[in-house]
Write a protein that holds these residues in place. Structure first.
Motif, PDB file in Angstrom:
ATOM      1  N   ASN A 146       0.843  -1.186   0.000  1.00 55.43           N
ATOM      2  CA  ASN A 146       0.000   0.000   0.000  1.00 55.43           C
ATOM      3  C   ASN A 146       0.881   1.240   0.000  1.00 55.43           C
ATOM      4  OD1 ASN A 146      -2.361  -1.542   0.244  1.00 55.43           O
ATOM      5  ND2 ASN A 146      -2.129  -1.641   2.451  1.00 55.43           N
ATOM      6  N   SER A 147       0.324   2.324  -0.381  1.00 57.67           N
ATOM      7  CA  SER A 147       0.972   3.638  -0.334  1.00 57.67           C
ATOM      8  C   SER A 147       2.412   3.601  -0.862  1.00 57.67           C
ATOM      9  CB  SER A 147       0.947   4.199   1.086  1.00 57.67           C
ATOM     10  OG  SER A 147       1.767   3.420   1.939  1.00 57.67           O
ATOM     11  N   CYS A 148       2.573   3.058  -2.024  1.00 54.16           N
ATOM     12  CA  CYS A 148       3.903   2.971  -2.610  1.00 54.16           C
ATOM     13  C   CYS A 148       4.017   3.927  -3.792  1.00 54.16           C
ATOM     14  CB  CYS A 148       4.194   1.541  -3.045  1.00 54.16           C
ATOM     15  SG  CYS A 148       2.989   0.897  -4.210  1.00 54.16           S
ATOM     16  N   LYS A 149       5.252   4.226  -4.154  1.00 50.80           N
ATOM     17  CA  LYS A 149       5.500   5.078  -5.311  1.00 50.80           C
ATOM     18  C   LYS A 149       5.406   4.223  -6.573  1.00 50.80           C
ATOM     19  CE  LYS A 149       8.632   8.332  -3.075  1.00 50.80           C
ATOM     20  NZ  LYS A 149       9.971   8.940  -3.166  1.00 50.80           N
ATOM     21  N   THR A 150       4.839   4.805  -7.624  1.00 52.79           N
ATOM     22  CA  THR A 150       4.670   4.062  -8.865  1.00 52.79           C
ATOM     23  C   THR A 150       5.824   4.312  -9.819  1.00 52.79           C
ATOM     24  OG1 THR A 150       3.473   5.813 -10.012  1.00 52.79           O
ATOM     25  CG2 THR A 150       2.158   4.302  -8.644  1.00 52.79           C
ATOM     26  N   ILE A 151       5.875   3.498 -10.846  1.00 58.84           N
ATOM     27  CA  ILE A 151       6.905   3.624 -11.863  1.00 58.84           C
ATOM     28  C   ILE A 151       6.801   4.972 -12.581  1.00 58.84           C
ATOM     29  CG2 ILE A 151       5.599   2.514 -13.713  1.00 58.84           C
ATOM     30  CD1 ILE A 151       8.240   1.068 -14.455  1.00 58.84           C
ATOM     31  N   HIS A 152       5.605   5.550 -12.615  1.00 56.41           N
ATOM     32  CA  HIS A 152       5.418   6.860 -13.249  1.00 56.41           C
ATOM     33  C   HIS A 152       6.127   7.955 -12.449  1.00 56.41           C
ATOM     34  CE1 HIS A 152       2.604   4.752 -15.784  1.00 56.41           C
ATOM     35  NE2 HIS A 152       1.948   4.363 -14.715  1.00 56.41           N
ATOM     36  N   GLU A 153       6.100   7.825 -11.131  1.00 57.44           N
ATOM     37  CA  GLU A 153       6.830   8.775 -10.284  1.00 57.44           C
ATOM     38  C   GLU A 153       8.336   8.625 -10.479  1.00 57.44           C
ATOM     39  OE1 GLU A 153       5.021   9.331  -6.184  1.00 57.44           O
ATOM     40  OE2 GLU A 153       3.934   7.554  -6.913  1.00 57.44           O
ATOM     41  N   ARG A 154       8.796   7.375 -10.678  1.00 54.34           N
ATOM     42  CA  ARG A 154      10.220   7.159 -10.945  1.00 54.34           C
ATOM     43  C   ARG A 154      10.634   7.861 -12.229  1.00 54.34           C
ATOM     44  NH1 ARG A 154      12.354   1.853 -13.594  1.00 54.34           N
ATOM     45  NH2 ARG A 154      11.436   3.023 -15.286  1.00 54.34           N
ATOM     46  N   ASP A 155       9.800   7.746 -13.256  1.00 55.76           N
ATOM     47  CA  ASP A 155      10.124   8.368 -14.537  1.00 55.76           C
ATOM     48  C   ASP A 155      10.159   9.891 -14.452  1.00 55.76           C
ATOM     49  OD1 ASP A 155      10.356   5.849 -15.574  1.00 55.76           O
ATOM     50  OD2 ASP A 155       8.389   5.853 -16.555  1.00 55.76           O
ATOM     51  N   GLU A 156       9.334  10.470 -13.568  1.00 55.61           N
ATOM     52  CA  GLU A 156       9.376  11.922 -13.360  1.00 55.61           C
ATOM     53  C   GLU A 156      10.620  12.322 -12.580  1.00 55.61           C
ATOM     54  OE1 GLU A 156       5.782  13.219 -11.483  1.00 55.61           O
ATOM     55  OE2 GLU A 156       4.524  12.406 -13.078  1.00 55.61           O
ATOM     56  N   GLN A 157      10.921  11.575 -11.537  1.00 54.39           N
ATOM     57  CA  GLN A 157      12.048  11.888 -10.660  1.00 54.39           C
ATOM     58  C   GLN A 157      13.396  11.557 -11.309  1.00 54.39           C
ATOM     59  OE1 GLN A 157      11.250  10.142  -6.860  1.00 54.39           O
ATOM     60  NE2 GLN A 157      12.885  11.234  -5.837  1.00 54.39           N
ATOM     61  N   TYR A 158      13.444  10.462 -12.053  1.00 55.19           N
ATOM     62  CA  TYR A 158      14.661  10.000 -12.723  1.00 55.19           C
ATOM     63  C   TYR A 158      14.347   9.762 -14.198  1.00 55.19           C
ATOM     64  CZ  TYR A 158      16.132   8.981  -7.934  1.00 55.19           C
ATOM     65  OH  TYR A 158      16.443   9.063  -6.603  1.00 55.19           O
ATOM     66  N   PRO A 159      14.299  10.806 -15.028  1.00 53.10           N
ATOM     67  CA  PRO A 159      13.908  10.612 -16.430  1.00 53.10           C
ATOM     68  C   PRO A 159      14.862   9.716 -17.214  1.00 53.10           C
ATOM     69  CG  PRO A 159      14.511  12.904 -16.001  1.00 53.10           C
ATOM     70  CD  PRO A 159      14.545  12.195 -14.705  1.00 53.10           C
ATOM     71  N   GLN A 160      16.119   9.629 -16.798  1.00 52.45           N
ATOM     72  CA  GLN A 160      17.079   8.798 -17.524  1.00 52.45           C
ATOM     73  C   GLN A 160      16.917   7.310 -17.201  1.00 52.45           C
ATOM     74  OE1 GLN A 160      20.687  10.746 -16.337  1.00 52.45           O
ATOM     75  NE2 GLN A 160      20.701  12.052 -18.159  1.00 52.45           N
ATOM     76  N   ALA A 161      16.147   6.995 -16.187  1.00 54.26           N
ATOM     77  CA  ALA A 161      15.940   5.588 -15.822  1.00 54.26           C
ATOM     78  C   ALA A 161      15.140   4.846 -16.881  1.00 54.26           C
ATOM     79  CB  ALA A 161      15.242   5.484 -14.474  1.00 54.26           C
ATOM     80  N   SER A 162      14.126   5.492 -17.432  1.00 53.87           N
ATOM     81  CA  SER A 162      13.287   4.806 -18.422  1.00 53.87           C
ATOM     82  C   SER A 162      13.991   4.647 -19.767  1.00 53.87           C
ATOM     83  CB  SER A 162      11.967   5.557 -18.605  1.00 53.87           C
ATOM     84  OG  SER A 162      12.224   6.873 -19.046  1.00 53.87           O
ATOM     85  N   THR A 163      14.999   5.464 -20.038  1.00 50.75           N
ATOM     86  CA  THR A 163      15.714   5.361 -21.309  1.00 50.75           C
ATOM     87  C   THR A 163      17.020   4.579 -21.173  1.00 50.75           C
ATOM     88  OG1 THR A 163      16.806   7.475 -20.903  1.00 50.75           O
ATOM     89  CG2 THR A 163      14.746   7.512 -22.182  1.00 50.75           C
ATOM     90  N   ASN A 164      17.293   4.043 -19.995  1.00 54.85           N
ATOM     91  CA  ASN A 164      18.498   3.231 -19.731  1.00 54.85           C
ATOM     92  C   ASN A 164      19.791   3.999 -19.991  1.00 54.85           C
ATOM     93  OD1 ASN A 164      16.618   1.241 -19.257  1.00 54.85           O
ATOM     94  ND2 ASN A 164      16.999   0.157 -21.151  1.00 54.85           N
ATOM     95  N   GLN A 165      19.818   5.287 -19.689  1.00 50.79           N
ATOM     96  CA  GLN A 165      21.003   6.104 -19.928  1.00 50.79           C
ATOM     97  C   GLN A 165      21.850   6.306 -18.681  1.00 50.79           C
ATOM     98  OE1 GLN A 165      19.578   9.735 -21.577  1.00 50.79           O
ATOM     99  NE2 GLN A 165      19.184   8.858 -23.597  1.00 50.79           N
ATOM    100  N   GLU A 166      21.341   5.903 -17.531  1.00 51.14           N
ATOM    101  CA  GLU A 166      22.048   6.156 -16.281  1.00 51.14           C
ATOM    102  C   GLU A 166      22.168   4.858 -15.486  1.00 51.14           C
ATOM    103  OE1 GLU A 166      21.679   9.651 -13.021  1.00 51.14           O
ATOM    104  OE2 GLU A 166      19.838   8.552 -13.412  1.00 51.14           O
ATOM    105  N   TYR A 167      23.346   4.601 -14.925  1.00 50.74           N
ATOM    106  CA  TYR A 167      23.570   3.393 -14.131  1.00 50.74           C
ATOM    107  C   TYR A 167      22.950   3.568 -12.742  1.00 50.74           C
ATOM    108  CZ  TYR A 167      25.809  -0.464 -11.750  1.00 50.74           C
ATOM    109  OH  TYR A 167      26.019  -1.611 -11.032  1.00 50.74           O
ATOM    110  N   GLY A 168      22.441   2.489 -12.187  1.00 51.30           N
ATOM    111  CA  GLY A 168      21.963   2.499 -10.812  1.00 51.30           C
ATOM    112  C   GLY A 168      20.490   2.238 -10.642  1.00 51.30           C
ATOM    113  N   HIS A 169      19.789   1.939 -11.726  1.00 53.41           N
ATOM    114  CA  HIS A 169      18.351   1.691 -11.648  1.00 53.41           C
ATOM    115  C   HIS A 169      18.100   0.199 -11.886  1.00 53.41           C
ATOM    116  CE1 HIS A 169      17.732   5.998 -11.596  1.00 53.41           C
ATOM    117  NE2 HIS A 169      18.589   6.081 -12.605  1.00 53.41           N
ATOM    118  N   PHE A 170      17.643  -0.479 -10.839  1.00 57.66           N
ATOM    119  CA  PHE A 170      17.440  -1.929 -10.882  1.00 57.66           C
ATOM    120  C   PHE A 170      15.953  -2.253 -10.945  1.00 57.66           C
ATOM    121  CE2 PHE A 170      21.664  -1.635  -9.235  1.00 57.66           C
ATOM    122  CZ  PHE A 170      22.290  -2.817  -9.565  1.00 57.66           C
TER     123      PHE A 170
END
Length: 158
Positions: A45-69
């Motif tokens: 419950n009350s968790c952050k969604t993948i959409h929030e990750r994409d807003e906070q870390y835009p390079q995570a969805s494009t695989n341009q930055e190391y550190g996103h598992f």
């Protein structure tokens, strides 16, 4: 309808939903759980969604930055054991952690691995909405590495 005509239970319950039959006239009033199984694993419950990750870390969805598992579980024979898989999105580095399907063991395996990785730049974890990851708040709080944990949309692949 005469006495020789038969109707399936599915049809009867459709007629109840349509208001054509009174539900009190039917034998079963709701879902039947023959094993009386009560779920003991936690809920997410009350968790952050993948959409929030994409807003906070835009390079995570494009695989341009190391550190996103991204994390998931592979369930073993007879659903007794599991392996937690963590895949780093940019390098495709795979980490396998042995655990059972219990959320406490998944938490302990994650923390043991995370606390060994203090030198690496781990930023986020994105899990699917399985109950094995229900102790995500404890993982985040007890980790010596500052991380963010997000969850994918329920029922959405990838």
């Amino acid at each position: 309808m005469n006495q020789t005509e038969r109707v399936s239970t599915k049809t009867l319950y459709k007629l109840v939903k349509q208001g054509m039959i009174d539900a009190n006239k039917l034998h079963r009033k709701g879902k039947n759980n023959p094993k009386s199984h009560q779920e003991t694993r936690g809920e997410i419950n009350s968790c952050k969604t993948i959409h929030e990750r994409d807003e906070q870390y835009p390079q995570a969805s494009t695989n341009q930055e190391y550190g996103h598992f991204e994390g998931d579980t592979i369930v073993g024979k007879n659903r007794q054991s599991a392996i937690v898989t963590l895949v780093e999105k940019k390098s495709k580095h795979i980490v396998l952690l042995k655990a059972s399907r219990k959320s406490q063991e998944v938490k302990e395996a994650m923390l043991n691995w995370l606390n060994e990785q203090m030198e690496t730049a781990i930023k986020t974890f994105t899990f699917d909405c399985e109950k094995e990851f229900s102790k995500w708040k404890e993982i985040k709080q007890e980790s010596q590495t500052p991380i963010e944990i997000f969850f994918s949309d329920p029922g959405a692949p990838g």
